[in-house]
Motif scaffolding. Structure first.
Motif, short mmCIF file in Angstrom:
data_model
loop_
_atom_site.label_atom_id
_atom_site.label_comp_id
_atom_site.label_asym_id
_atom_site.label_seq_id
_atom_site.Cartn_x
_atom_site.Cartn_y
_atom_site.Cartn_z
N ARG A 20 0.84 -1.20 0.00
CA ARG A 20 0.00 0.00 0.00
C ARG A 20 0.87 1.25 0.00
O ARG A 20 0.57 2.22 -0.68
CB ARG A 20 -0.92 -0.02 1.22
CG ARG A 20 -1.99 1.04 1.15
CD ARG A 20 -2.95 0.97 2.33
NE ARG A 20 -3.49 -0.36 2.54
CZ ARG A 20 -3.53 -0.97 3.71
NH1 ARG A 20 -3.06 -0.37 4.78
NH2 ARG A 20 -4.04 -2.17 3.83
N THR A 21 1.96 1.24 0.76
CA THR A 21 2.86 2.39 0.79
C THR A 21 3.51 2.60 -0.57
O THR A 21 3.63 3.72 -1.04
CB THR A 21 3.96 2.18 1.85
OG1 THR A 21 3.33 1.95 3.10
CG2 THR A 21 4.87 3.36 1.94
N ARG A 22 3.88 1.53 -1.23
CA ARG A 22 4.49 1.65 -2.55
C ARG A 22 3.50 2.22 -3.55
O ARG A 22 3.86 3.05 -4.38
CB ARG A 22 5.02 0.30 -3.01
CG ARG A 22 5.85 0.42 -4.28
CD ARG A 22 6.52 -0.88 -4.67
NE ARG A 22 5.54 -1.88 -5.01
CZ ARG A 22 5.49 -3.10 -4.51
NH1 ARG A 22 6.39 -3.48 -3.62
NH2 ARG A 22 4.57 -3.95 -4.89
N ILE A 23 2.25 1.80 -3.48
CA ILE A 23 1.24 2.33 -4.39
C ILE A 23 1.03 3.82 -4.16
O ILE A 23 0.96 4.59 -5.10
CB ILE A 23 -0.09 1.55 -4.24
CG1 ILE A 23 0.11 0.13 -4.77
CG2 ILE A 23 -1.21 2.24 -4.97
CD1 ILE A 23 -1.06 -0.80 -4.49
N ASP A 24 0.99 4.25 -2.93
CA ASP A 24 0.84 5.67 -2.63
C ASP A 24 2.04 6.45 -3.17
O ASP A 24 1.87 7.55 -3.69
CB ASP A 24 0.69 5.90 -1.14
CG ASP A 24 -0.64 5.42 -0.61
OD1 ASP A 24 -0.74 5.22 0.61
OD2 ASP A 24 -1.58 5.24 -1.41
N TRP A 25 3.23 5.91 -3.05
CA TRP A 25 4.44 6.57 -3.57
C TRP A 25 4.37 6.68 -5.07
O TRP A 25 4.68 7.73 -5.65
CB TRP A 25 5.67 5.81 -3.12
CG TRP A 25 6.95 6.37 -3.64
CD1 TRP A 25 7.76 5.83 -4.56
CD2 TRP A 25 7.55 7.61 -3.26
NE1 TRP A 25 8.84 6.65 -4.79
CE2 TRP A 25 8.73 7.74 -4.01
CE3 TRP A 25 7.19 8.60 -2.36
CZ2 TRP A 25 9.56 8.85 -3.88
CZ3 TRP A 25 8.02 9.71 -2.25
CH2 TRP A 25 9.19 9.81 -2.99
N ASP A 26 3.93 5.62 -5.74
CA ASP A 26 3.79 5.66 -7.20
C ASP A 26 2.78 6.71 -7.62
O ASP A 26 2.99 7.44 -8.59
CB ASP A 26 3.36 4.30 -7.74
CG ASP A 26 4.46 3.26 -7.65
OD1 ASP A 26 5.63 3.65 -7.43
OD2 ASP A 26 4.16 2.07 -7.80
N ARG A 27 1.68 6.80 -6.90
CA ARG A 27 0.66 7.80 -7.24
C ARG A 27 1.20 9.21 -7.04
O ARG A 27 0.94 10.09 -7.86
CB ARG A 27 -0.57 7.59 -6.37
CG ARG A 27 -1.71 8.52 -6.73
CD ARG A 27 -2.93 8.24 -5.90
NE ARG A 27 -3.42 6.90 -6.18
CZ ARG A 27 -4.21 6.22 -5.37
NH1 ARG A 27 -4.59 6.73 -4.23
NH2 ARG A 27 -4.63 5.01 -5.70
N THR A 28 2.00 9.42 -6.00
CA THR A 28 2.58 10.74 -5.76
C THR A 28 3.53 11.14 -6.89
O THR A 28 3.49 12.27 -7.38
CB THR A 28 3.34 10.74 -4.42
OG1 THR A 28 2.42 10.39 -3.38
CG2 THR A 28 3.94 12.09 -4.12
N LEU A 30 3.46 9.98 -9.97
CA LEU A 30 2.65 10.17 -11.17
C LEU A 30 1.98 11.55 -11.18
O LEU A 30 2.02 12.26 -12.19
CB LEU A 30 1.59 9.07 -11.26
CG LEU A 30 0.67 9.13 -12.48
CD1 LEU A 30 1.47 8.86 -13.74
CD2 LEU A 30 -0.43 8.11 -12.33
N ILE A 31 1.41 11.95 -10.06
CA ILE A 31 0.76 13.26 -9.98
C ILE A 31 1.78 14.38 -10.14
O ILE A 31 1.54 15.37 -10.85
CB ILE A 31 -0.03 13.39 -8.66
CG1 ILE A 31 -1.23 12.45 -8.69
CG2 ILE A 31 -0.47 14.82 -8.42
CD1 ILE A 31 -1.95 12.33 -7.37
N THR A 34 2.97 14.59 -13.79
CA THR A 34 1.89 15.14 -14.62
C THR A 34 1.78 16.64 -14.43
O THR A 34 1.62 17.39 -15.40
CB THR A 34 0.55 14.46 -14.28
OG1 THR A 34 0.69 13.05 -14.48
CG2 THR A 34 -0.56 14.98 -15.16
#
Length: 53
Positions: A20-28, A30-31, A34
């Motif tokens: 879950r932490t890795r997914i949040d880091w990836d989303r950060t 990506l945002i 962008t």
């Protein structure tokens, strides 16, 4: 056997938390990338419209 089951359960829970932490880091990331890209495009359009560049 009970001890082994508890260790396995805690290992799975820790893996889920790390995932879950890795997914949040990836989303950060990506945002952020962008936002930088949109900012550069906006600067390019602004520069072309004002003929300063």
């Amino acid at each position: 056997m009970r001890r082994f089951a508890m260790k396995a359960l805690f290992a799975v829970l820790n893996l889920r938390r790390a995932e879950r932490t890795r997914i949040d880091w990836d989303r950060t990331v990506l945002i952020g990338s962008t936002a930088v890209t949109l900012g550069l495009v906006a600067l390019y359009i602004f520069g072309k419209s004002t003929a300063r560049w």
